[in-house]
Design an enzyme around this catalytic site. Sequence first.
Site, PDB file in Angstrom:
ATOM      1  N   ASP A 188       0.842  -1.196   0.000  1.00  0.00           N
ATOM      2  CA  ASP A 188       0.000   0.000   0.000  1.00  0.00           C
ATOM      3  C   ASP A 188       0.879   1.249   0.000  1.00  0.00           C
ATOM      4  OD1 ASP A 188      -2.224   1.564   0.066  1.00  0.00           O
ATOM      5  OD2 ASP A 188      -2.873   0.997   2.076  1.00  0.00           O
TER       6      ASP A 188
ATOM      7  N   HIS B 144      -8.333  -0.998  -9.138  1.00  0.00           N
ATOM      8  CA  HIS B 144      -8.103   0.073  -8.167  1.00  0.00           C
ATOM      9  C   HIS B 144      -7.073   1.068  -8.698  1.00  0.00           C
ATOM     10  CE1 HIS B 144      -8.305   1.929  -4.262  1.00  0.00           C
ATOM     11  NE2 HIS B 144      -7.024   1.717  -4.007  1.00  0.00           N
TER      12      HIS B 144
END
Length: 346
Positions: free
Chosen positions: A151, A225
Amino acid sequence: MPKLAPSDAAQPVIRPLTQAAMFLVLTVEDGGEAAVRELVPELTALVRAVGFGRPDARLACVTGFGSAVWDRLFGGPRPAELHPFVALDGPQHRAPSTPGDILLHLRAETHDACYDFADLVLTRLGGAVKIVDEVHGWRYKDVRDLLGFVDGTENPEGVEAVDTALVDAERDPGFVGGSYVIVQKYLHDMTAWNALTDHEQELVIGRTKAGNVQLPDAQLPKTSHVDRNTVVGPDGEEQDIFRANMPFGSFKDGEFGTYFIGYCATPAVTEQMLRNMFLGDEDGNRDRILDFSTAVTGGLFFVPPTSFLDDPPPAPGAAPPAPSPPPAATARPTDGSLGIGSLKRS
């Protein structure tokens, strides 16, 4: 005196990821404004006090204020783009707007440093505030979320991070070094996610799971995403935000997720990302990660520069301080003395 550059004026927004984090969202009770205003100028000193004996903890606190509470606490100008978080109702998924007046984003290498600082602040505020959300985050493996993917890979660095995250004089000269931050708490359906193969998960995210490499354009789904979080400005350049996301989880509550926190010099970039995710494009492409991750909170806050925290403007409606009277004129001595005590010329 030259004006500070945004990076010199800013709260510790642009910081490397730490081992621990705590996110506190508070609302200010009616009548609690005075207690909050009294504490604000002491926040910087409290961070130093808690962190002094454990410098390796690298304790940092970023404090932001929501639109509704700003005019209850501070007189004078408002940040140019401060407004409430805009809820999004998509065809399948919703990004709610939830209560929040103050955001405290705490980061440290040890969780006890976050705890001790939060304890000091909340004890001081007492009944002046109500805790409406509290999330304890921790670094997971090699900076991965609980979905198993790295992330924050695309976070800008150096000068680009400053330009991305911090307000400059051209954008809002009264709040140089400030930042707009949007937070959302996402809960993951781990059972449904783990039922996918690694390749299926990679198509949802848009990156390889093991190597953290973005899929080639020809293989990148419009519902991934990565694709839905790509925002291009009028000049054709990709626009970024600075993320400080953290995973969290509770076996007792059965909640496992990611706390999204994105800083930017303007909320417009993050808001466009969210519209891309929840509302989709003209072809109906929405972020497929939302099939597995549900947003349960949403808030927008302005993080003022440190000079604002250390010396806040007067309370709204307060009379400005009366100017100091000019010093009284002193008559020149006529007896030949120098006017200094009893020293005189002979």
